[in-house]
Design a protein around this motif. Structure first.
Motif, PDB file in Angstrom:
ATOM      1  N   MET A   6      45.832  35.238  32.157  1.00 46.80           N
ATOM      2  CA  MET A   6      46.873  34.602  32.956  1.00 46.80           C
ATOM      3  C   MET A   6      46.619  33.099  33.019  1.00 46.80           C
ATOM      4  O   MET A   6      45.575  32.653  33.486  1.00 46.80           O
ATOM      5  N   TYR A   7      47.582  32.334  32.526  1.00 40.18           N
ATOM      6  CA  TYR A   7      47.557  30.884  32.675  1.00 40.18           C
ATOM      7  C   TYR A   7      48.071  30.586  34.078  1.00 40.18           C
ATOM      8  O   TYR A   7      49.137  31.091  34.474  1.00 40.18           O
ATOM      9  N   ALA A   8      47.316  29.795  34.845  1.00 38.81           N
ATOM     10  CA  ALA A   8      47.640  29.607  36.252  1.00 38.81           C
ATOM     11  C   ALA A   8      47.217  28.223  36.727  1.00 38.81           C
ATOM     12  O   ALA A   8      46.485  27.507  36.041  1.00 38.81           O
ATOM     13  N   CYS A  15      51.083  32.713  41.178  1.00 44.25           N
ATOM     14  CA  CYS A  15      49.801  33.065  40.541  1.00 44.25           C
ATOM     15  C   CYS A  15      48.980  33.928  41.493  1.00 44.25           C
ATOM     16  O   CYS A  15      48.382  34.928  41.083  1.00 44.25           O
ATOM     17  N   ARG A  16      48.958  33.553  42.764  1.00 40.89           N
ATOM     18  CA  ARG A  16      48.209  34.334  43.760  1.00 40.89           C
ATOM     19  C   ARG A  16      48.818  35.724  43.933  1.00 40.89           C
ATOM     20  O   ARG A  16      48.096  36.714  44.078  1.00 40.89           O
ATOM     21  N   ASP A  19      47.716  37.754  41.023  1.00 40.59           N
ATOM     22  CA  ASP A  19      46.321  38.145  41.246  1.00 40.59           C
ATOM     23  C   ASP A  19      46.237  39.347  42.180  1.00 40.59           C
ATOM     24  O   ASP A  19      45.488  40.288  41.929  1.00 40.59           O
ATOM     25  N   VAL A  29      41.293  40.098  35.559  1.00 47.65           N
ATOM     26  CA  VAL A  29      42.156  39.112  34.895  1.00 47.65           C
ATOM     27  C   VAL A  29      41.311  37.925  34.448  1.00 47.65           C
ATOM     28  O   VAL A  29      40.529  37.384  35.230  1.00 47.65           O
ATOM     29  N   GLU A  30      41.484  37.525  33.201  1.00 44.99           N
ATOM     30  CA  GLU A  30      40.895  36.272  32.728  1.00 44.99           C
ATOM     31  C   GLU A  30      41.885  35.178  33.091  1.00 44.99           C
ATOM     32  O   GLU A  30      42.996  35.129  32.566  1.00 44.99           O
ATOM     33  N   ARG A  31      41.483  34.333  33.991  1.00 38.67           N
ATOM     34  CA  ARG A  31      42.362  33.283  34.511  1.00 38.67           C
ATOM     35  C   ARG A  31      42.064  31.979  33.784  1.00 38.67           C
ATOM     36  O   ARG A  31      40.929  31.523  33.770  1.00 38.67           O
ATOM     37  N   GLN A  33      42.789  28.216  34.045  1.00 33.76           N
ATOM     38  CA  GLN A  33      43.292  27.181  34.951  1.00 33.76           C
ATOM     39  C   GLN A  33      43.784  26.001  34.129  1.00 33.76           C
ATOM     40  O   GLN A  33      43.025  25.421  33.360  1.00 33.76           O
ATOM     41  N   PRO A  54      52.792  31.544  36.774  1.00 30.31           N
ATOM     42  CA  PRO A  54      51.844  32.002  35.775  1.00 30.31           C
ATOM     43  C   PRO A  54      52.549  32.450  34.502  1.00 30.31           C
ATOM     44  O   PRO A  54      53.725  32.777  34.531  1.00 30.31           O
ATOM     45  N   ILE A  56      51.591  35.393  31.752  1.00 29.79           N
ATOM     46  CA  ILE A  56      50.679  36.530  31.708  1.00 29.79           C
ATOM     47  C   ILE A  56      50.790  37.245  30.375  1.00 29.79           C
ATOM     48  O   ILE A  56      51.901  37.498  29.882  1.00 29.79           O
TER      49      ILE A  56
END
Length: 90
Positions: A6-8, A15-16, A19, A29-31, A33, A54, A56
């Protein structure tokens, strides 16, 4: 275990919410940032065709943003995606 990326950004309420939904589903999740990384934002846009967060990806498949994710959950198809270990190209 599915691979979720997830690009966030830190300040993004969507995004939260994503999550929290993933946490409820019990998946990791691989976040990525993108707050202070213009190159990562460019990468996200290139991969997803979108500029908002995000963005995803589940097993390499772009599923969209939070509202798209929530729609998949309501339709009952998110659980099937999360059970799949196979990469779905595209």
């Amino acid at each position: 275990m599915p691979k979720i990326v997830m690009y966030a950004t830190r300040a993004c309420p969507y995004c939260r919410m994503a999550d929290m939904l993933f946490q409820k589903k019990g998946v990791v999740v691989e976040r990525i940032q993108i707050d202070d990384a213009p190159d990562l934002r460019i990468e996200m846009t290139r991969l997803s065709g979108r500029t908002t967060v995000p963005q995803i990806f589940i097993n390499g498949r772009h599923v969209g943003g939070y509202t798209d994710l929530a729609s998949l959950d309501r339709a009952g198809t998110l659980d099937a995606l999360l059970r799949s270990d196979q990469a779905a190209g595209g």
